[in-house]
Design an enzyme around this catalytic site. Sequence first.
Site, PDB file in Angstrom:
ATOM      1  N   HIS A 214      29.101  33.894  54.830  1.00 57.40           N
ATOM      2  CA  HIS A 214      29.435  33.954  53.208  1.00 57.40           C
ATOM      3  C   HIS A 214      30.568  33.318  52.770  1.00 57.40           C
ATOM      4  CE1 HIS A 214      32.253  36.986  54.857  1.00 57.40           C
ATOM      5  NE2 HIS A 214      32.944  36.879  54.003  1.00 57.40           N
TER       6      HIS A 214
HETATM    7  N1  UDP Z   1      28.889  43.706  58.639  1.00 56.52           N
HETATM    8  C1  UDP Z   1      27.983  44.805  58.435  1.00 56.52           C
HETATM    9  N2  UDP Z   1      26.825  44.479  58.025  1.00 56.52           N
HETATM   10  C2  UDP Z   1      26.344  43.316  57.917  1.00 56.52           C
HETATM   11  C3  UDP Z   1      27.277  42.364  57.979  1.00 56.52           C
HETATM   12  C4  UDP Z   1      28.476  42.232  58.539  1.00 56.52           C
HETATM   13  O1  UDP Z   1      28.269  45.920  58.613  1.00 56.52           O
HETATM   14  O2  UDP Z   1      25.235  42.982  57.493  1.00 56.52           O
HETATM   15  C5  UDP Z   1      30.267  44.105  59.046  1.00 56.52           C
HETATM   16  C6  UDP Z   1      30.830  43.395  60.194  1.00 56.52           C
HETATM   17  O3  UDP Z   1      30.695  44.094  61.356  1.00 56.52           O
HETATM   18  C7  UDP Z   1      32.244  43.429  60.043  1.00 56.52           C
HETATM   19  C8  UDP Z   1      32.377  43.497  58.339  1.00 56.52           C
HETATM   20  O4  UDP Z   1      31.135  43.609  58.010  1.00 56.52           O
HETATM   21  O5  UDP Z   1      32.956  44.449  60.481  1.00 56.52           O
HETATM   22  C9  UDP Z   1      32.809  42.117  58.002  1.00 56.52           C
HETATM   23  O6  UDP Z   1      32.649  41.804  56.681  1.00 56.52           O
HETATM   24  P1  UDP Z   1      32.730  40.436  55.963  1.00 56.52           P
HETATM   25  O7  UDP Z   1      32.196  39.379  56.803  1.00 56.52           O
HETATM   26  O8  UDP Z   1      32.214  40.490  54.433  1.00 56.52           O
HETATM   27  O9  UDP Z   1      34.461  40.158  55.930  1.00 56.52           O
HETATM   28  P2  UDP Z   1      35.381  39.540  56.843  1.00 56.52           P
HETATM   29  O10 UDP Z   1      35.435  40.351  57.956  1.00 56.52           O
HETATM   30  O11 UDP Z   1      35.264  37.854  56.814  1.00 56.52           O
HETATM   31  O12 UDP Z   1      36.634  39.700  55.856  1.00 56.52           O
END
Ligand code: UDP
Length: 379
Positions: A214
Site C-alpha cells: 500500500h
Molecule cells: N493488517 C490487518 N489486515 C490486513 C492487512 C494488514 O490486520 O488485511 C495488519 C497487519 O498485521 C499490521 C497492520 O495491519 O499489524 C499494518 O498496517 P499497515 O500496513 O496499514 O501499516 P504499517 O504497518 O505499514 O504502518
Amino acid sequence: MSVHTLPRRIASPQIAVVLGTRPELVKLAPLIHELGPAARLLHTGQHWDEAMSGRFLRELDLPEPELLTGVGGRPRAGQIAASLDQLDAAFTAERPGAVVVQGDTNATLAGALAANARGIPLVHVEAGLRSHDRAMPEEHNRVMVDHIADLLCAATEDNLANLSAEAVPAERVALTGNTVVEVVRAGLPRAAERVALLDRYGLRPDGYVLATVHRPENTDTAEALGAVLAGLGGLGHPVLFPMHPRTRAAVERFGLTHLLAGLQVIEPVGYAEFLGLARHAALLVSDSGGVQEECTVLGRPLLVVRRSTERPEAVAAGFAALVEPGEQLATMAAAWLADTRSRLARLAATPSPYGDGSASARIAQLTVELASAELHRAA
Ligand code: UDP
C-alpha cells in the site's frame, strides 16, 4: 531511565492517546489496556471506516474514541492542521497529564505538536526508527516527534543508537521493547480456528504466499504497481492478497485489473484473521512496517518490497530481506520458496528482536510516572 515494578492499575492522571490509523490501533492496544480507565482515546479519523478502524476497535477490545472531524482524505498538511486545531481544543477543555503517540503517521505528528503547544508531557512509542530516506513523509514525522518528546520509548538497541547519534539526551530515552510482541501473542487465533480459517480460503499450511502492499513507492505509479503485481503473479504458488483501499484505487486508476487474475484478491481482513493467515504462510511479501515486526514473532519469512527500511532488525535476524518489485521479487521469492522447510525450522528457533512481551507494561508505568510528576509540579 529505570523501570521499577509498580502495582497494576495505579491511580493515574488522565493519559490522552492520539491515533488515526490501523497500525496505531494495533500497536497501542496493549498499552491502552494497561492504562485502563486513565486512557482517553482521540482518533483523528485519518483511516476511519469499518474495515480499517471500526472492526479493529472491537476486535482489540478498545474503548470508543473521541473522533475528530474533517481530517481523512485531505493532503498531509491539511490533515495535520485540522487535527492540531481540534486536539488543542480537546486538551484545553480537559488537560491530560500526558499525551501518548505511536509511530510516524500524520496523527502522530499532530498529537505531538498539540501536546508541545500546551506544554503537556509527550510520550513517543516506537521512538528512534530511521529509514534515512528523506523522500518518505513518515521519516520526517518520526524525526520531528522524537525531538520534541519527553519520554522516548525505543524498541531496540538500534533505535537507541539512532537517537544517540542525533544527540537526544539519554535521560529522555527508555529501552522498552516493542508492543507488537504482546499484541501478536494475544491476537493469534488458536490452532483449531487457524485450520478452519485456511480451509475457508482453500489454503494448505506452508503452501501459499500472503501479500500486502500500500505504500506510495509501490502504488503511486503504474510502473511500480505493475511490477509488484506481475512479480506476485509469477510465483507459481497460491497468493492471497488482502488489498488495501489505496492499492485498489490505484489498480483501477492505472487500468491494471488484468494483473490481479493470478492472485486470490480479498478485502483487507481483521487482525486475528491476518495473523492466522500469516502464521502459516510459506512466504510473506509486504511493504508494511508492522508486518516486518510481526513476522519475527510468527517465525515466518518476509520479502520487504521497499527501497529502504526503518526496521533493520528483522533483516539482521534473518527473517526478512529487502527486494525491488518485479524481477528481484520474483527471483528471491522463488529461491526462498524452494527452501521453505529448512527456512521455517531456522526461523522457529530464532527469537524476535522486538522484546519479551512486556513493552506495554513498561511504557504504561513510565507514562504514569511522567504524568504524575507533571501533576505534582503543576499543583
Ligand atoms: N493488517 C490487518 N489486515 C490486513 C492487512 C494488514 O490486520 O488485511 C495488519 C497487519 O498485521 C499490521 C497492520 O495491519 O499489524 C499494518 O498496517 P499497515 O500496513 O496499514 O501499516 P504499517 O504497518 O505499514 O504502518
